[in-house]
Design a protein around this motif. Structure first.
Motif, PDB file in Angstrom:
ATOM      1  N   LEU A   1       0.684  -1.137  -0.113  1.00  8.71           N
ATOM      2  CA  LEU A   1       0.075  -0.176   0.092  1.00  8.71           C
ATOM      3  C   LEU A   1       1.022   1.279   0.045  1.00  8.71           C
ATOM      4  N   ARG A   2       1.889   1.342   0.607  1.00  8.05           N
ATOM      5  CA  ARG A   2       2.759   2.274   0.830  1.00  8.05           C
ATOM      6  C   ARG A   2       3.429   2.568  -0.565  1.00  8.05           C
TER       7      ARG A   2
ATOM      8  N   LEU B   1       2.191   1.549  -3.372  1.00  3.58           N
ATOM      9  CA  LEU B   1       1.164   2.137  -4.352  1.00  3.58           C
ATOM     10  C   LEU B   1       0.778   3.775  -4.293  1.00  3.58           C
ATOM     11  N   SER B   2       0.932   4.073  -3.156  1.00  2.12           N
ATOM     12  CA  SER B   2       0.523   5.458  -2.612  1.00  2.12           C
ATOM     13  C   SER B   2       1.698   6.400  -2.931  1.00  2.12           C
ATOM     14  N   GLY B   3       2.896   5.910  -3.470  1.00  2.00           N
ATOM     15  CA  GLY B   3       4.025   6.889  -3.875  1.00  2.00           C
ATOM     16  C   GLY B   3       5.124   7.256  -2.934  1.00  2.00           C
ATOM     17  N   ALA B   4       4.880   6.540  -1.690  1.00  2.00           N
ATOM     18  CA  ALA B   4       5.911   6.762  -0.525  1.00  2.00           C
ATOM     19  C   ALA B   4       7.095   6.590  -0.881  1.00  2.00           C
TER      20      ALA B   4
ATOM     21  N   THR C   1       9.354   2.644  -1.340  1.00  2.00           N
ATOM     22  CA  THR C   1       9.954   1.713  -0.607  1.00  2.00           C
ATOM     23  C   THR C   1      10.811   0.943  -1.358  1.00  2.00           C
TER      24      THR C   1
ATOM     25  N   ASP D   1       9.746  -1.001  -4.452  1.00  2.00           N
ATOM     26  CA  ASP D   1       8.946  -0.459  -5.799  1.00  2.00           C
ATOM     27  C   ASP D   1       9.120  -1.228  -6.996  1.00  2.00           C
TER      28      ASP D   1
END
Length: 366
Positions: A77-78, A80-83, A85, A88
């Motif tokens: 989820l992180r 996909l949110s663009g944070a 990781t 990626d």
């Protein structure tokens, strides 16, 4: 003497009420009105569609998580949110393209199956039963076993599927595309094309024959954004027709005399629905191969969930997407590191479903 009675003014006539959003229409439905447009919405369909969306999102996160390396759902989820990781590359480059392809292809299969089954009025009618898949498979097998470039396989499969559909429509349209004749013609076309495919494979080089066999089973391995784009563009081009089809399916169960009595053109309507379903089925089969039974199972499961008299188009598309995503995930992980084609898993679902339909029909007839 009593005073003369005063004349009583008549009460003003009650103004007619207009149905606004949320006003109930038929039992189990809500009437939505936006300006001059009103629409009957089945409340159970909305609930089932929302549930399927949630399940599809959950299956998507699970598909992105499972594998080597394992990625925790929170990290998925992180990412996909663009944070940003460390995972990626795994999420975006290795797993997301295949996941999106499975969802889009499954939705296209669900739409195609719904339209074809509604025209045929038969729960056993689907692209892999009436010859569309076999036509695409024959053309793809010829391309794969004659040394054609890989880029030619998908266009050849599309042309083969459309040619089989044209033959089917010619055979079935002589009597107004009657349901029984349509199905029987499709089964005959499917058997003939399958036999020709076997002949081509037996006379081909063993390596080329194996490549054709893998394509005929149907797999998503090694595929991604390119195939997704072609299927999505086809569905986008068909979107105006699909919007009409969603409305036209409401009258697909009517007999011809009743349909003509209310001003409809049943033969033209059936041909339009059949052509739309064929185009969707041929386009997706050309990109992912002969993934059987998704188009067969998804519409009928959706109809049973909604408890409707006909397969609902949106729910069938969502259920088709969910089935193919889960089948591809199971194919990747059940026997890891060995990967099974998605078509093997969908056949494992479709076989018991066919037996269920046969037993259910036998109990009804007895």
């Amino acid at each position: 003497m009593s005073a003369p009675a005063r004349p009583v003014a008549p009460a003003p006539a009650a103004e007619p009420k207009t149905a606004g959003p949320g006003v109930a229409g038929l039992p189990g439905r809500s009437l939505l009105r936006v300006g001059p447009v009103s629409l009957q919405v089945r409340r159970r369909s909305v609930l089932v569609a929302a549930t399927l969306v949630v399940l599809l999102l959950a299956a998507g996160v699970l598909s992105l998580s499972l594998g080597t390396p394992y990625v925790a759902p929170a990290d998925v989820l992180r990412a996909l949110s663009g944070a940003g990781t460390p995972y990626d590359l795994v999420v975006f480059d290795l797993r997301l393209p295949r996941l999106v392809l499975a969802a889009v292809a499954g939705a296209a299969f669900g739409v195609a199956g719904t339209l074809i089954q509604s025209v045929a009025r038969n729960p056993l009618a689907s692209p892999d039963v009436i010859g569309i898949t076999q036509g695409a498979g024959l053309a793809a097998t010829v391309a794969l076993t004659t040394g054609a470039a890989a880029v030619v396989v998908a266009p050849a499969a599309l042309a083969g599927g459309l040619a089989a559909a044209l033959l089917l429509l010619v055979l079935g349209a002589r009597h107004g595309l009657a349901a029984q004749r349509f199905v029987l013609a499709g089964v005959a076309v499917a058997f003939a094309l399958r036999a020709l495919t076997e002949v081509v494979m037996l006379t081909a080089d063993p390596i080329d024959g194996l490549r054709a066999q893998i394509w005929l089973i149907g797999t998503l391995a090694g595929k991604g954004w390119t195939e997704t784009a072609w299927i999505a563009l086809t569905l986008l081009a068909l979107l105006p027709v699909l919007l009409w089809a969603g409305w036209a399916l409401n009258s697909s169960a009517l007999d011809d005399d009743t349909a003509r009595g209310i001003g409809l053109r049943p033969v033209a309507r059936r041909i339009g629905l059949a052509v739309t379903g064929v185009l969707a089925a041929a386009s997706v089969t050309a990109q992912v191969g002969a993934v059987d039974f998704v188009a067969l199972v998804a519409p009928q499961l959706a109809r049973r969930l909604v408890r409707a008299e006909r397969p609902p188009l949106v729910c069938a598309a969502l259920l088709g997407a969910l089935l193919l995503v889960l089948a591809d995930l199971a194919g990747r992980r059940l026997f890891a590191p060995t990967q099974l084609p998605a078509g093997v898993l969908t056949a494992a679902i479709g076989g018991p479903y066919l037996m269920f339909l046969l037993l259910r029909g036998r109990r009804r007839s007895s």
